[in-house]
Design an enzyme around this catalytic site. Structure first.
Site, PDB file in Angstrom:
ATOM      1  N   ASN A  57       0.533  -1.482  -0.316  1.00  0.00           N
ATOM      2  CA  ASN A  57      -0.238   0.121   0.410  1.00  0.00           C
ATOM      3  C   ASN A  57       1.023   1.178  -0.124  1.00  0.00           C
ATOM      4  OD1 ASN A  57      -2.270   1.344  -0.013  1.00  0.00           O
ATOM      5  ND2 ASN A  57      -2.914   1.208   2.410  1.00  0.00           N
TER       6      ASN A  57
ATOM      7  N   HIS B 231     -14.750  -5.066  10.710  1.00  0.00           N
ATOM      8  CA  HIS B 231     -14.660  -3.753  11.116  1.00  0.00           C
ATOM      9  C   HIS B 231     -15.353  -2.825  11.651  1.00  0.00           C
ATOM     10  CE1 HIS B 231     -10.076  -3.496  10.178  1.00  0.00           C
ATOM     11  NE2 HIS B 231     -10.443  -4.701  10.551  1.00  0.00           N
TER      12      HIS B 231
ATOM     13  N   ARG C  94     -14.265  -5.739  15.147  1.00  0.00           N
ATOM     14  CA  ARG C  94     -12.764  -4.914  15.855  1.00  0.00           C
ATOM     15  C   ARG C  94     -13.307  -3.785  16.208  1.00  0.00           C
ATOM     16  NH1 ARG C  94      -7.860  -2.320  12.879  1.00  0.00           N
ATOM     17  NH2 ARG C  94      -8.828  -1.345  12.133  1.00  0.00           N
TER      18      ARG C  94
ATOM     19  N   TYR D  73      -7.202   7.461  11.750  1.00  0.00           N
ATOM     20  CA  TYR D  73      -6.956   6.113  10.889  1.00  0.00           C
ATOM     21  C   TYR D  73      -8.220   5.330  12.142  1.00  0.00           C
ATOM     22  CZ  TYR D  73      -6.046   1.245  10.102  1.00  0.00           C
ATOM     23  OH  TYR D  73      -6.131  -0.347  10.882  1.00  0.00           O
TER      24      TYR D  73
ATOM     25  N   ASP E 262      -6.971  -1.609  17.536  1.00  0.00           N
ATOM     26  CA  ASP E 262      -6.187  -2.113  16.553  1.00  0.00           C
ATOM     27  C   ASP E 262      -5.627  -0.366  17.286  1.00  0.00           C
ATOM     28  OD1 ASP E 262      -3.359  -1.361  15.057  1.00  0.00           O
ATOM     29  OD2 ASP E 262      -4.525  -1.934  12.950  1.00  0.00           O
TER      30      ASP E 262
ATOM     31  N   HIS F 152      -2.730   0.653  16.238  1.00  0.00           N
ATOM     32  CA  HIS F 152      -1.871   1.658  15.751  1.00  0.00           C
ATOM     33  C   HIS F 152      -0.784   2.059  15.662  1.00  0.00           C
ATOM     34  CE1 HIS F 152      -2.424   2.213  11.099  1.00  0.00           C
ATOM     35  NE2 HIS F 152      -3.424   1.290  11.007  1.00  0.00           N
TER      36      HIS F 152
ATOM     37  N   GLU G 121      -3.888  -4.496  19.087  1.00  0.00           N
ATOM     38  CA  GLU G 121      -3.467  -4.683  18.684  1.00  0.00           C
ATOM     39  C   GLU G 121      -2.529  -3.925  17.931  1.00  0.00           C
ATOM     40  OE1 GLU G 121      -5.672  -5.001  14.287  1.00  0.00           O
ATOM     41  OE2 GLU G 121      -3.443  -4.396  13.354  1.00  0.00           O
TER      42      GLU G 121
ATOM     43  N   GLU H 296       1.711  -6.765  11.214  1.00  0.00           N
ATOM     44  CA  GLU H 296       1.063  -6.621   9.801  1.00  0.00           C
ATOM     45  C   GLU H 296       2.006  -5.926   9.088  1.00  0.00           C
ATOM     46  OE1 GLU H 296      -2.606  -4.160  10.390  1.00  0.00           O
ATOM     47  OE2 GLU H 296      -1.557  -2.945  10.026  1.00  0.00           O
TER      48      GLU H 296
ATOM     49  N   ARG I 296       0.966 -11.254  13.535  1.00  0.00           N
ATOM     50  CA  ARG I 296      -0.414 -10.664  12.154  1.00  0.00           C
ATOM     51  C   ARG I 296       0.592 -10.947  11.234  1.00  0.00           C
ATOM     52  NH1 ARG I 296      -2.986  -6.771  11.998  1.00  0.00           N
ATOM     53  NH2 ARG I 296      -4.367  -7.860  11.577  1.00  0.00           N
TER      54      ARG I 296
ATOM     55  N   HIS J 161      -3.661 -10.182   8.876  1.00  0.00           N
ATOM     56  CA  HIS J 161      -4.041  -8.903   8.394  1.00  0.00           C
ATOM     57  C   HIS J 161      -4.817  -9.363   7.450  1.00  0.00           C
ATOM     58  CE1 HIS J 161      -1.602  -5.186   6.161  1.00  0.00           C
ATOM     59  NE2 HIS J 161      -3.178  -5.002   7.055  1.00  0.00           N
TER      60      HIS J 161
ATOM     61  N   ASP K 195      -6.449  -3.407   1.408  1.00  0.00           N
ATOM     62  CA  ASP K 195      -5.092  -2.333   0.472  1.00  0.00           C
ATOM     63  C   ASP K 195      -4.525  -4.382   0.351  1.00  0.00           C
ATOM     64  OD1 ASP K 195      -4.646  -2.348   3.338  1.00  0.00           O
ATOM     65  OD2 ASP K 195      -3.363  -2.765   2.655  1.00  0.00           O
TER      66      ASP K 195
ATOM     67  N   GLU L 212      -8.686 -11.191   9.801  1.00  0.00           N
ATOM     68  CA  GLU L 212      -9.141 -10.303   9.754  1.00  0.00           C
ATOM     69  C   GLU L 212      -9.503 -10.062   8.165  1.00  0.00           C
ATOM     70  OE1 GLU L 212      -6.350  -7.245   9.286  1.00  0.00           O
ATOM     71  OE2 GLU L 212      -8.104  -5.653   9.168  1.00  0.00           O
TER      72      GLU L 212
ATOM     73  N   TRP M  66       2.683   6.251  12.706  1.00  0.00           N
ATOM     74  CA  TRP M  66       0.818   6.369  11.904  1.00  0.00           C
ATOM     75  C   TRP M  66       0.518   4.975  11.988  1.00  0.00           C
ATOM     76  CZ3 TRP M  66      -1.172   2.933   8.102  1.00  0.00           C
ATOM     77  CH2 TRP M  66      -2.422   3.926   7.630  1.00  0.00           C
TER      78      TRP M  66
HETATM   79  O1  KDG Z   1      -2.176  -0.466   4.463  1.00  0.00           O
HETATM   80  C1  KDG Z   1      -1.713   0.283   5.541  1.00  0.00           C
HETATM   81  C2  KDG Z   1      -3.317  -1.172   6.389  1.00  0.00           C
HETATM   82  O2  KDG Z   1      -3.390  -1.497   5.624  1.00  0.00           O
HETATM   83  C3  KDG Z   1      -3.473  -0.680   7.733  1.00  0.00           C
HETATM   84  O3  KDG Z   1      -3.094   0.586   8.507  1.00  0.00           O
HETATM   85  C4  KDG Z   1      -4.198  -1.723   8.144  1.00  0.00           C
HETATM   86  O4  KDG Z   1      -4.095  -1.445  10.516  1.00  0.00           O
HETATM   87  C5  KDG Z   1      -4.913  -1.701   9.848  1.00  0.00           C
HETATM   88  C6  KDG Z   1      -5.380  -3.321   9.544  1.00  0.00           C
HETATM   89  O5  KDG Z   1      -4.906  -3.362  11.627  1.00  0.00           O
HETATM   90  O6  KDG Z   1      -6.162  -3.733   9.289  1.00  0.00           O
HETATM   91 MG    MG Z   2      -3.508  -3.301  11.880  1.00  0.00          MG
END
Ligand code: KDG
Ligand code: MG
Length: 403
Positions: free
Chosen positions: A38, A123, A148, A160, A211, A213, A237, A263, A284, A313, A317, A340, A403
């Protein structure tokens, strides 16, 4: 010997960019592999076209392990997301070919079904806690057994994982990266309230996930883990970045909340300490970003020794080709945990017709020979590549953050 006749890259953007490697053998069997990274799609496309595809022509299509080693060791420059995603594209396509040649669904070559179906999580998102709970109820009404939960944080906009009522979400946006704002102080009190509301509304007969992140420090992660213990999350996560795998020990010392990571990992070495020191509960890593079925099986085998389960994961994407391959892996691997499942758009599903099906909270890869996912090249050609970027995150004072 079944030889590789051609290998070429197909880039298509039915709503978002996907990179697919298509391999054809001298006797006309084709296989495809996902090679989408991605926001960095063309780096992998170029790596494949310029450096990998020419070396594949004439190789034994059945020698999957040898080809994997050839691409990994042979490059000299090991690991990394671009290399490992490119290798995954080749590896997945070769497993597809091998299973088609055998006339079997791929999971049969991986040892056969170890379970009836693949538990997935959907999600549920919302700007507010109430909206997220409404979304979670919709997932429950569709039979989901695991959900989630992500919601907005008062005082922060556009974070996000929160995309209101849209069913389909693209984390990458056209053009240069969008900039979001982050405050851990504002975020930390919200998640326990979200989980409390979810248990109140949904009861205890459903798995709840979240998540973070990569946005917390280890001690902040420990605090969140403790605060969530009463609500028994299935996992939290990516609480903190895992380049320093040792930092998970601190979280572990403080909380029994289960931890999931992986991921953004590409190699078994990225997870070695996390797994062998039992610092996590779920790994993951995905087929597409971790060197394909061949390497992911190795990761899972190591994880199994330490009672770490898989949780691939499966964001939107990662293409349906990756999802199809992942489901064969999930169905057959002994230490499967959960998969997921972020649904793709109708346009994407049309470009990638697939045999996998959802029913009652589970996915099944289907019984079609191979991994069961194809690409409609004529349709794919109607969706040309569009440059898109993942967002970046800044703290409220402007400091660039995770991020
Ligand atoms: O490309 C990045 C995404 O796949 C990611 O941010 C998604 O965190 C994510 C998830 O848990 O699916
Ligand atoms: Mg994630």
């Amino acid at each position: 010997m079944l030889k590789i006749k051609s290998a070429r890259v197909i880039v298509t953007s039915p709503g978002r960019n996907f990179v697919t490697l298509k391999i054809e053998t001298t006797d006309g069997i084709t296989g495809i592999g996902d090679a989408t990274l991605n926001g960095r799609e063309l780096a992998v496309a170029s790596y494949l076209t310029e450096h990998v595809c020419p070396t594949l022509i004439g190789r034994d299509a059945q020698a999957i392990e040898d080809t994997w080693q050839y691409l990994y060791r042979g490059a000299y420059w090991r690991r990394g997301p671009v290399t490992m995603t490119a290798i995954a594209g080749v590896d997945t396509a070769l497993w597809d070919i091998k299973a088609k040649q055998a006339g079997l669904p791929l999971y049969q070559l991986l040892g056969g079904a170890a379970r009836d179906g693949v538990l997935v999580y959907g999600h549920a998102n919302g700007e507010t806690i109430d909206e997220a709970i409404e979304a979670a109820k919709r997932f429950r009404s569709e039979g989901y057994l695991a959900i989630r939960l992500q919601c907005g944080v008062p005082g922060l906009k556009g974070i996000y994982g929160v995309w209101g009522k849209q069913r389909h979400y693209g984390s990458a946006k056209a053009g240069v990266p969008v900039e979001n704002t982050w405050s851990t102080t504002k975020y930390l009190p919200v998640v326990p309230k979200l989980f409390a509301a979810a248990r109140e509304a949904l009861g205890w007969d459903v798995h709840l996930l979240h998540d973070a992140h990569h946005r917390l420090t280890p001690i902040e992660a420990a605090r969140l883990g403790k605060d969530l213990e009463p609500f028994r999350p299935f996992w939290i996560e990516d609480m903190t970045p895992s380049e320093n795998q040792e930092s998970f020990r601190l979280i572990r010392h403080h909380t029994t909340t289960k931890l999931a990571v992986g991921e953004v990992l590409n190699s078994i070495w990225d997870a070695q300490h996390l797994i062998t020191e039992q610092l996590i509960d779920y790994i993951r890593m995905s087929v597409v970003h971790a060197g394909g079925i061949t390497h992911l099986r190795r990761v899972a085998a190591l994880a199994d020794l330490y009672q770490v389960r898989t949780g691939c994961h499966g964001a939107a994407d990662l293409s349906p080709v990756c999802m199809g391959a992942a489901l064969h892996f999930d169905l057959s691997v002994p230490n499967f945990g959960i998969q997921e499942y972020m649904r793709h758009t109708e346009e994407t599903d049309a470009v990638f017709p697939h045999a996998y099906k959802y029913a009652d909270g589970m996915l099944h890869p289907g019984e079609v020979p191979g991994h069961g996912v194809e690409i409609d090249e004529a349709l794919a050609a109607k969706f040309p590549y569009r440059q898109a970027s993942l967002p970046v995150n800044r703290l409220e004072d402007g400091t660039l953050y995770n991020w």
